[in-house]
Motif scaffolding. Structure first.
Motif, PDB file in Angstrom:
ATOM      1  N   ASN A 131      22.056  27.539  42.220  1.00 33.98           N
ATOM      2  CA  ASN A 131      21.570  26.683  43.309  1.00 33.98           C
ATOM      3  C   ASN A 131      21.991  27.220  44.675  1.00 33.98           C
ATOM      4  OD1 ASN A 131      20.257  24.871  41.609  1.00 33.98           O
ATOM      5  ND2 ASN A 131      22.087  23.600  41.341  1.00 33.98           N
ATOM      6  N   SER A 132      23.204  27.789  44.769  1.00 36.02           N
ATOM      7  CA  SER A 132      23.635  28.372  46.044  1.00 36.02           C
ATOM      8  C   SER A 132      22.780  29.592  46.397  1.00 36.02           C
ATOM      9  CB  SER A 132      25.113  28.760  45.976  1.00 36.02           C
ATOM     10  OG  SER A 132      25.321  29.794  45.032  1.00 36.02           O
ATOM     11  N   TYR A 133      22.399  30.364  45.378  1.00 35.34           N
ATOM     12  CA  TYR A 133      21.524  31.523  45.610  1.00 35.34           C
ATOM     13  C   TYR A 133      20.153  31.066  46.092  1.00 35.34           C
ATOM     14  CZ  TYR A 133      18.758  35.712  44.680  1.00 35.34           C
ATOM     15  OH  TYR A 133      17.922  36.782  44.798  1.00 35.34           O
ATOM     16  N   VAL A 134      19.605  30.027  45.449  1.00 35.15           N
ATOM     17  CA  VAL A 134      18.298  29.500  45.852  1.00 35.15           C
ATOM     18  C   VAL A 134      18.354  28.978  47.286  1.00 35.15           C
ATOM     19  CG1 VAL A 134      16.596  27.670  45.428  1.00 35.15           C
ATOM     20  CG2 VAL A 134      17.552  28.958  43.510  1.00 35.15           C
ATOM     21  N   LEU A 135      19.444  28.256  47.616  1.00 33.83           N
ATOM     22  CA  LEU A 135      19.596  27.740  48.981  1.00 33.83           C
ATOM     23  C   LEU A 135      19.675  28.878  49.995  1.00 33.83           C
ATOM     24  CD1 LEU A 135      19.988  25.313  50.875  1.00 33.83           C
ATOM     25  CD2 LEU A 135      22.450  25.465  50.400  1.00 33.83           C
ATOM     26  N   HIS A 136      20.411  29.931  49.645  1.00 29.44           N
ATOM     27  CA  HIS A 136      20.526  31.093  50.534  1.00 29.44           C
ATOM     28  C   HIS A 136      19.155  31.740  50.742  1.00 29.44           C
ATOM     29  CE1 HIS A 136      22.198  34.693  52.393  1.00 29.44           C
ATOM     30  NE2 HIS A 136      21.473  35.416  51.551  1.00 29.44           N
ATOM     31  N   TYR A 137      18.385  31.876  49.684  1.00 27.27           N
ATOM     32  CA  TYR A 137      17.062  32.489  49.787  1.00 27.27           C
ATOM     33  C   TYR A 137      16.132  31.625  50.640  1.00 27.27           C
ATOM     34  CZ  TYR A 137      12.435  34.181  48.483  1.00 27.27           C
ATOM     35  OH  TYR A 137      11.163  34.655  48.531  1.00 27.27           O
ATOM     36  N   GLN A 138      16.176  30.308  50.450  1.00 27.28           N
ATOM     37  CA  GLN A 138      15.328  29.422  51.241  1.00 27.28           C
ATOM     38  C   GLN A 138      15.670  29.503  52.720  1.00 27.28           C
ATOM     39  OE1 GLN A 138      16.089  25.691  49.270  1.00 27.28           O
ATOM     40  NE2 GLN A 138      14.320  25.897  47.885  1.00 27.28           N
ATOM     41  N   THR A 139      16.960  29.546  53.007  1.00 27.01           N
ATOM     42  CA  THR A 139      17.395  29.671  54.413  1.00 27.01           C
ATOM     43  C   THR A 139      16.931  30.987  55.021  1.00 27.01           C
ATOM     44  OG1 THR A 139      19.356  28.328  53.914  1.00 27.01           O
ATOM     45  CG2 THR A 139      19.390  29.613  55.955  1.00 27.01           C
ATOM     46  N   PHE A 140      17.058  32.056  54.242  1.00 29.39           N
ATOM     47  CA  PHE A 140      16.606  33.387  54.703  1.00 29.39           C
ATOM     48  C   PHE A 140      15.113  33.375  54.986  1.00 29.39           C
ATOM     49  CE2 PHE A 140      14.743  37.514  53.624  1.00 29.39           C
ATOM     50  CZ  PHE A 140      15.367  38.314  54.558  1.00 29.39           C
ATOM     51  N   ALA A 141      14.319  32.743  54.071  1.00 27.75           N
ATOM     52  CA  ALA A 141      12.865  32.697  54.236  1.00 27.75           C
ATOM     53  C   ALA A 141      12.469  31.887  55.467  1.00 27.75           C
ATOM     54  CB  ALA A 141      12.226  32.113  52.974  1.00 27.75           C
ATOM     55  N   GLN A 142      13.183  30.792  55.708  1.00 29.15           N
ATOM     56  CA  GLN A 142      12.898  29.979  56.896  1.00 29.15           C
ATOM     57  C   GLN A 142      13.191  30.745  58.184  1.00 29.15           C
ATOM     58  OE1 GLN A 142      15.251  26.482  56.263  1.00 29.15           O
ATOM     59  NE2 GLN A 142      13.861  25.623  54.728  1.00 29.15           N
ATOM     60  N   ASN A 143      14.295  31.477  58.215  1.00 25.15           N
ATOM     61  CA  ASN A 143      14.638  32.269  59.401  1.00 25.15           C
ATOM     62  C   ASN A 143      13.635  33.393  59.604  1.00 25.15           C
ATOM     63  OD1 ASN A 143      16.905  30.691  59.899  1.00 25.15           O
ATOM     64  ND2 ASN A 143      18.262  32.022  58.687  1.00 25.15           N
ATOM     65  N   LEU A 144      13.140  33.968  58.512  1.00 25.75           N
ATOM     66  CA  LEU A 144      12.164  35.045  58.602  1.00 25.75           C
ATOM     67  C   LEU A 144      10.851  34.545  59.180  1.00 25.75           C
ATOM     68  CD1 LEU A 144      11.880  38.076  57.899  1.00 25.75           C
ATOM     69  CD2 LEU A 144      10.878  37.377  55.710  1.00 25.75           C
ATOM     70  N   ASP A 145      10.480  33.309  58.858  1.00 28.89           N
ATOM     71  CA  ASP A 145       9.249  32.729  59.382  1.00 28.89           C
ATOM     72  C   ASP A 145       9.320  32.527  60.897  1.00 28.89           C
ATOM     73  OD1 ASP A 145       8.092  32.675  56.910  1.00 28.89           O
ATOM     74  OD2 ASP A 145       8.657  30.596  56.481  1.00 28.89           O
ATOM     75  N   ARG A 146      10.526  32.344  61.412  1.00 31.43           N
ATOM     76  CA  ARG A 146      10.672  32.090  62.846  1.00 31.43           C
ATOM     77  C   ARG A 146      10.573  33.377  63.684  1.00 31.43           C
ATOM     78  NH1 ARG A 146      15.235  28.862  60.990  1.00 31.43           N
ATOM     79  NH2 ARG A 146      14.648  26.666  60.888  1.00 31.43           N
ATOM     80  N   VAL A 147      10.735  34.516  63.001  1.00 30.95           N
ATOM     81  CA  VAL A 147      10.707  35.796  63.708  1.00 30.95           C
ATOM     82  C   VAL A 147       9.280  36.139  64.142  1.00 30.95           C
ATOM     83  CG1 VAL A 147      11.140  38.276  63.514  1.00 30.95           C
ATOM     84  CG2 VAL A 147      12.721  36.635  62.466  1.00 30.95           C
TER      85      VAL A 147
END
Length: 234
Positions: A218-234
């Motif tokens: 679950n921590s890995y999934v949360l990390h990936y989701q956070t990374f994907a959200q930050n990538l969308d903002r770029v």
């Protein structure tokens, strides 16, 4: 309302068991008027002129009282996120509905002892082996007769059977239907004693190694989701 009356085709204990089978599903549920009141005949929607029993009735039918506990469990499973459903025809007479939580891997087993014949009176013994750490009996219920099973048709009101009750026990300290034993480090044996028409709901927590693996996942999934959200903002 167009189908034959269930009491014409099923023993009373099985009518109770089928109510639980419906309530264990992960979907909207409902019931025809007359089913919970245990009316043992077809109620014609056009020709029937009698009134249903209302709030003035001195006591509620057994299935109607038990249905409150069923609906409470049904709502609890929905609120807590047990969104995955698995159904197992364990034996000819035993059906197990498993409600699984996709994030915590905890589960609730609803074990239902069906009863397709009036001659089925023997207690069934059944063992379920599954991975888990600890269990809790959420609810258990069984049909009992308090006297002769009687029905007399009332000329003014639509009434059901008398002489029947459903014994519902919520969060019992000691279960009369389940004995739990450990087999190895991660498995549990649920030894069940099931009378015809009875039902038991058991909450099972995953084994500790599974819980630790889930925390990492679950921590890995949360990390990936956070990374994907930050990538969308770029």
């Amino acid at each position: 309302h167009d189908n034959p009356c269930p009491f014409d085709q099923h023993p009373l204990s099985n009518v109770h068991a089928l109510s639980w089978l419906m309530c264990a599903a992960n979907c909207s549920i409902g019931s025809n008027r007359g089913y919970d009141e245990m009316v043992p005949h077809h109620i014609h929607v056009v020709q029937e002129e009698r009134q249903y029993c209302g709030a003035t009735q001195t006591s509620e039918p057994a299935l109607k009282t038990a249905k409150r506990a069923l609906i409470t469990l049904h709502q609890w499973l929905e609120d807590k996120g047990y969104s995955e459903t698995f159904v197992d025809q364990a034996t000819e007479d035993v059906v197990i509905v498993t409600r699984h939580h996709p994030e915590t891997c905890s589960k609730v087993l609803v074990v239902i002892a069906t009863c397709w014949s009036d001659t089925a009176t023997l207690t069934r013994q059944h063992t379920v082996t599954l991975p888990g750490d600890k269990t809790e009996v959420l609810l258990e219920a069984e049909v009992r007769t308090t006297g002769p099973l009687n029905y007399t048709q009332n000329e003014e009101l639509i009434t059901g059977y008398s002489g029947v009750e459903v014994d519902v026990r919520e969060n019992p300290e000691t279960s009369s239907m389940v004995i739990v034993s450990k087999t190895g480090d991660e498995n549990l044996d649920l030894n069940l004693q099931l009378s015809p028409g009875c039902v038991v709901a058991i909450h099972v927590e995953p084994a500790k190694p599974t819980q630790e693996a889930l925390k990492y996942f679950n921590s890995y999934v949360l990390h990936y989701q956070t990374f994907a959200q930050n990538l969308d903002r770029v």
